[in-house]
Design a protein around this motif. Structure first.
Motif, short mmCIF file in Angstrom:
data_model
loop_
_atom_site.label_atom_id
_atom_site.label_comp_id
_atom_site.label_asym_id
_atom_site.label_seq_id
_atom_site.Cartn_x
_atom_site.Cartn_y
_atom_site.Cartn_z
N ARG A 22 15.27 26.75 -9.68
CA ARG A 22 14.33 25.66 -9.97
C ARG A 22 14.20 25.43 -11.47
NH1 ARG A 22 9.91 27.26 -5.45
NH2 ARG A 22 11.27 26.68 -3.78
N SER A 23 14.01 24.19 -11.80
CA SER A 23 13.66 23.77 -13.15
C SER A 23 12.71 22.60 -12.95
CB SER A 23 14.90 23.33 -13.93
OG SER A 23 14.55 22.83 -15.19
N ALA A 24 11.41 22.93 -12.93
CA ALA A 24 10.39 21.95 -12.53
C ALA A 24 10.65 20.59 -13.14
CB ALA A 24 9.02 22.46 -12.92
N PRO A 25 10.60 19.54 -12.38
CA PRO A 25 10.26 19.42 -10.96
C PRO A 25 11.49 19.39 -10.04
CG PRO A 25 10.25 17.25 -11.95
CD PRO A 25 10.62 18.23 -13.04
N MET A 26 12.64 19.91 -10.49
CA MET A 26 13.86 19.88 -9.69
C MET A 26 14.20 21.24 -9.13
SD MET A 26 16.55 17.52 -11.80
CE MET A 26 17.73 17.54 -10.48
N TRP A 27 15.02 21.24 -8.09
CA TRP A 27 15.59 22.46 -7.55
C TRP A 27 17.04 22.19 -7.14
CZ3 TRP A 27 17.38 21.83 -2.66
CH2 TRP A 27 16.77 20.87 -1.87
N CYS A 28 17.79 23.28 -7.00
CA CYS A 28 19.20 23.16 -6.61
C CYS A 28 19.58 24.38 -5.77
CB CYS A 28 20.08 23.10 -7.86
SG CYS A 28 21.84 23.16 -7.53
N SER A 29 20.29 24.13 -4.68
CA SER A 29 20.90 25.21 -3.91
C SER A 29 22.40 25.15 -4.18
CB SER A 29 20.65 25.03 -2.42
OG SER A 29 19.32 25.29 -2.12
N PHE A 30 23.02 26.33 -4.41
CA PHE A 30 24.41 26.38 -4.82
C PHE A 30 25.15 27.45 -4.06
CE2 PHE A 30 27.42 28.39 -7.93
CZ PHE A 30 28.40 27.43 -7.84
N VAL A 31 26.32 27.09 -3.54
CA VAL A 31 27.23 28.06 -2.92
C VAL A 31 28.55 27.93 -3.67
CG1 VAL A 31 28.52 28.70 -0.86
CG2 VAL A 31 26.16 27.91 -0.65
N ALA A 32 28.93 28.99 -4.39
CA ALA A 32 30.21 28.99 -5.10
C ALA A 32 31.34 29.15 -4.10
CB ALA A 32 30.24 30.11 -6.13
N ASP A 33 32.34 28.28 -4.20
CA ASP A 33 33.49 28.34 -3.30
C ASP A 33 34.68 27.72 -4.02
OD1 ASP A 33 35.39 28.27 -1.32
OD2 ASP A 33 34.05 27.41 0.19
N PRO A 34 35.61 28.54 -4.50
CA PRO A 34 36.75 28.01 -5.25
C PRO A 34 37.65 27.10 -4.43
CG PRO A 34 36.92 30.40 -5.03
CD PRO A 34 35.62 29.98 -4.42
N GLY A 80 13.87 17.48 -5.40
CA GLY A 80 12.78 17.56 -6.35
C GLY A 80 11.45 17.12 -5.79
N ARG A 81 10.44 17.25 -6.63
CA ARG A 81 9.08 16.84 -6.29
C ARG A 81 8.77 15.52 -7.00
NH1 ARG A 81 8.04 21.77 -8.40
NH2 ARG A 81 6.44 20.86 -9.73
N GLU A 86 9.77 10.16 -12.57
CA GLU A 86 9.22 9.69 -13.84
C GLU A 86 10.03 10.16 -15.04
OE1 GLU A 86 5.22 11.09 -13.78
OE2 GLU A 86 4.77 10.05 -11.91
N LEU A 87 11.01 11.05 -14.84
CA LEU A 87 11.80 11.56 -15.95
C LEU A 87 12.77 10.51 -16.47
CD1 LEU A 87 12.74 15.14 -14.68
CD2 LEU A 87 10.87 14.50 -16.18
N THR A 88 13.02 10.55 -17.78
CA THR A 88 14.02 9.65 -18.36
C THR A 88 15.40 10.20 -18.07
OG1 THR A 88 14.10 10.85 -20.46
CG2 THR A 88 12.43 9.09 -20.26
N ILE A 94 19.01 17.12 -19.11
CA ILE A 94 18.59 18.46 -19.53
C ILE A 94 18.27 19.33 -18.31
CG2 ILE A 94 16.77 19.75 -20.71
CD1 ILE A 94 16.69 17.33 -22.71
N ARG A 95 17.54 18.77 -17.35
CA ARG A 95 17.17 19.51 -16.14
C ARG A 95 18.41 19.89 -15.32
NH1 ARG A 95 11.95 20.95 -17.08
NH2 ARG A 95 10.73 19.12 -17.53
N VAL A 96 19.33 18.95 -15.16
CA VAL A 96 20.54 19.23 -14.38
C VAL A 96 21.37 20.31 -15.06
CG1 VAL A 96 22.73 18.26 -13.59
CG2 VAL A 96 20.61 16.99 -13.23
N ALA A 97 21.52 20.23 -16.38
CA ALA A 97 22.28 21.25 -17.11
C ALA A 97 21.62 22.62 -16.95
CB ALA A 97 22.38 20.87 -18.58
N ALA A 98 20.29 22.65 -17.01
CA ALA A 98 19.57 23.92 -16.84
C ALA A 98 19.77 24.47 -15.43
CB ALA A 98 18.08 23.72 -17.13
N LEU A 99 19.73 23.60 -14.42
CA LEU A 99 19.94 24.04 -13.04
C LEU A 99 21.34 24.58 -12.82
CD1 LEU A 99 18.11 21.27 -11.00
CD2 LEU A 99 17.48 23.67 -11.17
N LEU A 100 22.34 23.88 -13.36
CA LEU A 100 23.72 24.34 -13.19
C LEU A 100 23.92 25.70 -13.86
CD1 LEU A 100 25.69 21.02 -13.72
CD2 LEU A 100 25.33 22.24 -11.57
N ALA A 101 23.38 25.86 -15.07
CA ALA A 101 23.51 27.14 -15.77
C ALA A 101 22.78 28.25 -15.02
CB ALA A 101 22.95 27.01 -17.19
N ALA A 102 21.58 27.95 -14.53
CA ALA A 102 20.80 28.96 -13.80
C ALA A 102 21.48 29.33 -12.48
CB ALA A 102 19.39 28.44 -13.54
#
Length: 110
Positions: A22-34, A80-81, A86-88, A94-102
């Protein structure tokens, strides 16, 4: 380049094996699969985020951001919530980059 998640099995894998970050107000579920090339992405955008115009604009923005980002191979589900709409564009990037890194960090360090 990204692709859409097209089958129910992918959503089952996301629910069962996915790492959720999560990176408020977004969330991401990720399954790594090459073997999933290009990465497959879906969006959980509910009516709580706004009317159809707002939800579609949000999906389009997220698709553009992900097409320009370094997305790891696998399955991703973004959601997200209500404050998300309302985000630009820059804040969404920024949020998407943070979610991908996390997501990658959480996958590497369970």
């Amino acid at each position: 380049m990204i692709d859409r998640i097209r089958d129910r099995d992918a959503f089952v894998r996301l629910r069962r094996d996915g790492v959720r970050v999560r990176s408020a107000p977004m969330w991401c579920s990720f399954v790594a699969d090459p073997t999933v090339v290009p990465p497959q992405v879906a969006f959980a955008v509910s009516r709580a985020l706004g009317n159809a115009v707002t939800r579609n604009r949000l999906r389009r923005r997220l698709r553009v951001i992900l097409s320009n980002a370094d997305v790891p191979n696998g399955l991703l589900l973004f959601g997200g919530r209500p404050p998300l709409a309302e985000l630009t564009f820059a804040e969404l990037e920024i949020r998407v980059a943070a979610l991908l890194a996390a997501a990658q960090h959480a996958r590497a360090h369970p």
